[in-house]
Design a protein around this motif. Structure first.
Motif, PDB file in Angstrom:
ATOM      1  N   ASP A 226       0.814  21.436  40.146  1.00 32.31           N
ATOM      2  CA  ASP A 226       0.932  22.384  39.440  1.00 32.31           C
ATOM      3  C   ASP A 226       0.911  23.735  40.072  1.00 32.31           C
ATOM      4  OD1 ASP A 226       1.507  20.635  37.149  1.00 32.31           O
ATOM      5  OD2 ASP A 226      -0.523  20.905  36.555  1.00 32.31           O
ATOM      6  N   MET A 227      -0.154  23.876  40.707  1.00 32.29           N
ATOM      7  CA  MET A 227      -0.647  25.079  41.555  1.00 32.29           C
ATOM      8  C   MET A 227       0.476  25.039  42.683  1.00 32.29           C
ATOM      9  SD  MET A 227      -4.061  25.996  43.469  1.00 32.29           S
ATOM     10  CE  MET A 227      -3.700  24.715  44.691  1.00 32.29           C
ATOM     11  N   VAL A 228       0.612  24.202  43.381  1.00 35.67           N
ATOM     12  CA  VAL A 228       1.459  24.192  44.534  1.00 35.67           C
ATOM     13  C   VAL A 228       2.775  24.759  44.387  1.00 35.67           C
ATOM     14  CG1 VAL A 228       2.586  22.855  46.607  1.00 35.67           C
ATOM     15  CG2 VAL A 228       0.321  22.416  45.877  1.00 35.67           C
ATOM     16  N   PHE A 229       3.202  24.283  43.072  1.00 39.67           N
ATOM     17  CA  PHE A 229       4.788  24.691  42.891  1.00 39.67           C
ATOM     18  C   PHE A 229       4.720  26.074  42.304  1.00 39.67           C
ATOM     19  CE2 PHE A 229       8.804  24.661  40.397  1.00 39.67           C
ATOM     20  CZ  PHE A 229       9.606  24.180  41.379  1.00 39.67           C
ATOM     21  N   ALA A 230       3.627  26.473  41.774  1.00 41.27           N
ATOM     22  CA  ALA A 230       3.607  27.783  41.247  1.00 41.27           C
ATOM     23  C   ALA A 230       3.365  28.724  42.476  1.00 41.27           C
ATOM     24  CB  ALA A 230       2.371  27.893  40.575  1.00 41.27           C
ATOM     25  N   PHE A 231       2.512  28.462  43.625  1.00 38.60           N
ATOM     26  CA  PHE A 231       2.748  29.225  44.715  1.00 38.60           C
ATOM     27  C   PHE A 231       4.380  29.433  45.304  1.00 38.60           C
ATOM     28  CE2 PHE A 231      -2.008  28.393  45.873  1.00 38.60           C
ATOM     29  CZ  PHE A 231      -2.362  28.830  44.943  1.00 38.60           C
ATOM     30  N   ALA A 232       4.854  28.107  45.416  1.00 33.92           N
ATOM     31  CA  ALA A 232       6.272  28.275  45.918  1.00 33.92           C
ATOM     32  C   ALA A 232       7.110  29.447  45.039  1.00 33.92           C
ATOM     33  CB  ALA A 232       6.829  26.820  46.015  1.00 33.92           C
ATOM     34  N   ILE A 233       6.962  29.399  43.784  1.00 31.25           N
ATOM     35  CA  ILE A 233       7.948  30.160  42.970  1.00 31.25           C
ATOM     36  C   ILE A 233       7.388  31.612  43.283  1.00 31.25           C
ATOM     37  CG2 ILE A 233       8.195  30.986  40.622  1.00 31.25           C
ATOM     38  CD1 ILE A 233       7.938  28.170  39.539  1.00 31.25           C
ATOM     39  N   SER A 234       6.161  31.859  43.448  1.00 35.26           N
ATOM     40  CA  SER A 234       5.512  33.210  43.545  1.00 35.26           C
ATOM     41  C   SER A 234       6.301  33.740  44.944  1.00 35.26           C
ATOM     42  CB  SER A 234       4.124  33.153  43.698  1.00 35.26           C
ATOM     43  OG  SER A 234       3.567  32.810  42.728  1.00 35.26           O
ATOM     44  N   ILE A 235       6.142  33.117  46.083  1.00 32.11           N
ATOM     45  CA  ILE A 235       6.874  33.315  47.321  1.00 32.11           C
ATOM     46  C   ILE A 235       8.386  33.869  47.333  1.00 32.11           C
ATOM     47  CG2 ILE A 235       7.183  32.847  49.528  1.00 32.11           C
ATOM     48  CD1 ILE A 235       4.543  31.081  49.698  1.00 32.11           C
ATOM     49  N   ALA A 236       9.038  32.632  46.651  1.00 37.12           N
ATOM     50  CA  ALA A 236      10.465  32.953  46.510  1.00 37.12           C
ATOM     51  C   ALA A 236      10.664  34.066  45.583  1.00 37.12           C
ATOM     52  CB  ALA A 236      11.173  31.604  46.042  1.00 37.12           C
ATOM     53  N   THR A 237      10.090  34.531  44.734  1.00 38.69           N
ATOM     54  CA  THR A 237      10.475  35.465  43.795  1.00 38.69           C
ATOM     55  C   THR A 237      10.153  36.791  44.524  1.00 38.69           C
ATOM     56  OG1 THR A 237       9.834  34.306  41.796  1.00 38.69           O
ATOM     57  CG2 THR A 237      10.067  36.683  41.619  1.00 38.69           C
ATOM     58  N   VAL A 238       9.018  37.121  45.034  1.00 38.95           N
ATOM     59  CA  VAL A 238       8.815  38.015  45.710  1.00 38.95           C
ATOM     60  C   VAL A 238       9.706  38.430  46.753  1.00 38.95           C
ATOM     61  CG1 VAL A 238       7.058  39.391  47.208  1.00 38.95           C
ATOM     62  CG2 VAL A 238       6.331  38.152  45.031  1.00 38.95           C
ATOM     63  N   GLU A 239       9.869  37.422  47.587  1.00 42.06           N
ATOM     64  CA  GLU A 239      11.080  37.670  48.796  1.00 42.06           C
ATOM     65  C   GLU A 239      12.217  38.177  48.126  1.00 42.06           C
ATOM     66  OE1 GLU A 239      10.378  37.600  52.097  1.00 42.06           O
ATOM     67  OE2 GLU A 239       8.682  36.515  52.244  1.00 42.06           O
ATOM     68  N   SER A 240      12.582  37.476  47.266  1.00 40.34           N
ATOM     69  CA  SER A 240      14.086  37.912  46.692  1.00 40.34           C
ATOM     70  C   SER A 240      14.188  39.294  46.173  1.00 40.34           C
ATOM     71  CB  SER A 240      14.649  36.997  45.628  1.00 40.34           C
ATOM     72  OG  SER A 240      15.677  37.458  44.854  1.00 40.34           O
TER      73      SER A 240
END
Length: 277
Positions: A226-240
């Motif tokens: 749950d935590m790992v996938f949340a980090f991935a969403i964070s990175i993708a969102t900020v980059e975008s």
């Protein structure tokens, strides 16, 4: 008081790095505010539209995230049990910080405070940072709320095992995937880390931003995946959203390549993540 301390700390650090960006601007704060609000809403919309424009490399990265999350998922029961059993060895202040800062209301107090400081001082770099923080938290936060309901994964504390899913169950016991605390806190950390070029400073900021996610695993509210996938969403969102803001603001604090490399390492008796930035 805790809200104020966090807000002042974040704003002070970014202000030090952005102090040479302050200009004598004749533009009114009202016009700045209108422009920034348009940037926030535009950034949220831009982030949601990006998957429709993905090509081979982007889909490959998404596949790697899904595969990596799946590998972590396979060991979720074991990692959850191990981390929860070692909870009492973690200093209380660290655990309290993790719960406090990942809370949505506290998160928005801090992020809007950063933006307000930039607007008051007419510092475009600080304003842009505040816009990035608010829009990224909004975009990622709404997405995780939808995913929690659609996926309906049982929390570890429910004692139903990692494979229990009940989509659209309104009980919070079935809102485990992904972790909201992890997502909001790491979204902030990743956005703030963009202000700095020193890799050690970045690493420190990312570590602090990861604590709320880890604390939720300690408390049995979320599994490690749950935590790992949340980090991935964070990175993708900020980059975008950061790419979108490049078109809206003259100040660009991060001309370097906007991507972080995450590698999951597995082996007998070990699980690790390597981050290159």
């Amino acid at each position: 008081m805790k809200n104020l301390i966090i807000l002042l700390g974040i704003t002070f650090c970014i202000s030090l790095n952005a102090q040479d960006s302050t200009k004598d601007s004749t533009e009114t704060r009202w016009n700045m505010f209108k422009h920034d609000m348009g940037s926030i809403f535009g950034g949220v919309g831009y982030s949601y539209a990006r998957p429709f424009h993905w090509k081979g490399d982007q889909w490959a990265q998404f596949g790697a995230v899904v595969a990596g999350t799946g590998l972590v998922y396979l060991a979720d029961d074991e990692t959850s049990r191990f981390i929860r059993n070692n909870r009492e060895g973690i200093p209380r202040v660290v655990r309290d910080y993790g719960e406090f800062y990942g809370n949505p209301s506290n998160n928005y107090i801090a992020t809007t405070g950063v933006y307000a400081a930039g607007l008051i001082t007419k510092n475009e770099k600080l304003r842009r940072t505040g816009v990035l923080l608010v829009s990224s938290a909004t975009s990622a936060g709404l997405l995780q709320q939808v995913l929690k309901s659609v996926v309906g994964r049982a929390r570890p504390l429910a004692d139903l095992g990692k494979d229990t899913f009940d989509p659209f169950n309104s009980s919070r016991n079935f809102h485990s995937f992904p972790s909201g605390h992890a997502l909001l806190a790491f979204t902030n950390a990743y956005a703030i880390g963009k202000q700095f070029k020193n890799p050690w400073v970045k690493a420190g900021i990312y570590t602090i931003g990861a604590i709320p996610g880890i604390s939720r695993v300690w408390d049995g509210q979320h599994y490690l995946s749950d935590m790992v996938f949340a980090f991935a969403i964070s990175i993708a969102t900020v980059e975008s959203i950061d790419r979108y803001l490049d078109k809206r603001y003259d100040e660009k604090y991060n001309d370097q390549n906007k991507m972080v490399s995450w590698n999951l390492n597995f082996g007998p008796g070990q699980l690790g993540v390597t981050v290159n930035f």
